[in-house]
Enzyme design. Structure first.
Site, PDB file in Angstrom:
ATOM      1  N   ARG A 149       5.771  -9.446  -7.132  1.00 39.73           N
ATOM      2  CA  ARG A 149       4.342  -9.646  -6.847  1.00 39.73           C
ATOM      3  C   ARG A 149       3.549  -9.628  -8.151  1.00 39.73           C
ATOM      4  NH1 ARG A 149       0.892 -11.647  -3.663  1.00 39.73           N
ATOM      5  NH2 ARG A 149       1.797 -10.644  -1.857  1.00 39.73           N
ATOM      6  N   ILE A 198      -3.049  -1.600  -7.923  1.00 36.78           N
ATOM      7  CA  ILE A 198      -2.564  -1.395  -6.556  1.00 36.78           C
ATOM      8  C   ILE A 198      -1.268  -2.179  -6.331  1.00 36.78           C
ATOM      9  CG2 ILE A 198      -4.735  -0.761  -5.433  1.00 36.78           C
ATOM     10  CD1 ILE A 198      -4.957  -3.790  -4.672  1.00 36.78           C
ATOM     11  N   PRO A 199      -0.190  -1.746  -6.948  1.00 36.61           N
ATOM     12  CA  PRO A 199       1.071  -2.473  -6.779  1.00 36.61           C
ATOM     13  C   PRO A 199       1.538  -2.476  -5.323  1.00 36.61           C
ATOM     14  CG  PRO A 199       1.399  -0.476  -8.091  1.00 36.61           C
ATOM     15  CD  PRO A 199      -0.057  -0.575  -7.800  1.00 36.61           C
ATOM     16  N   HIS A 200       2.037  -3.633  -4.901  1.00 42.95           N
ATOM     17  CA  HIS A 200       2.556  -3.789  -3.547  1.00 42.95           C
ATOM     18  C   HIS A 200       3.525  -4.956  -3.540  1.00 42.95           C
ATOM     19  CE1 HIS A 200      -1.074  -6.229  -3.980  1.00 42.95           C
ATOM     20  NE2 HIS A 200      -0.574  -7.042  -3.072  1.00 42.95           N
ATOM     21  N   GLY A 201       4.255  -5.104  -2.462  1.00 41.34           N
ATOM     22  CA  GLY A 201       5.283  -6.138  -2.381  1.00 41.34           C
ATOM     23  C   GLY A 201       4.733  -7.504  -2.035  1.00 41.34           C
TER      24      GLY A 201
END
Length: 144
Positions: free
Chosen positions: A47, A61-64
């Site tokens: 991502r 805001i790390p996310h997949g």
């Protein structure tokens, strides 16, 4: 957000030598609390390659990716504070709020985070938090 963030997913004294190392650490915490399968960590890195998750005020805001939803066991947040900062493509990140969401739950999460980040005082409190209770107060109690 009370059911998404628990004290065991808040780590306030982390260190990372790079953006990718910080993202990896965020993913590891989500794995540790049982929210995601290990494959989700790689999706978080993927991502970041397509679009930066830096949102301002020293927060990312790390996310997949959309394709990583099958790796999510339950919607959850993890909050990691990096007191020494992490170079995030030229920005100094002090806090990562990692998101695991199987459905569209992340939209509400992002809206709540945006409210905090739009208030410089609240954003500063999040960056300066040294006790998990302070993070829970800021992200959960003030939103109820």
């Amino acid at each position: 957000m009370a059911d998404l963030l628990t004290g065991d997913a808040i780590r306030l004294h982390e260190r990372a030598g790079s953006r990718d190392e910080a993202i990896r650490r965020c993913g590891e915490v989500l794995v540790e609390v049982g929210a995601v399968a290990p494959a989700y960590v790689e999706a978080m890195l993927a991502r970041e390659q397509s679009v930066s998750t830096y949102v301002g005020e020293g927060v990312a805001i790390p996310h997949g990716t959309l394709n990583s939803k099958e790796s999510v066991r339950r919607d959850a947040l993890a909050v990691l504070r990096f007191p020494d900062g992490v170079d995030w493509d030229g920005f100094d990140v002090r806090v990562c709020v990692a998101i695991a969401a199987a459905g569209d739950g992340h939209v509400d999460i992002l809206a709540s985070l945006a409210e905090i980040l739009l208030d410089p005082d609240q954003a500063a409190r999040l960056r300066a938090a040294t006790d998990p209770a302070d993070v829970l107060d800021l992200l959960i109690l003030e939103k109820t």
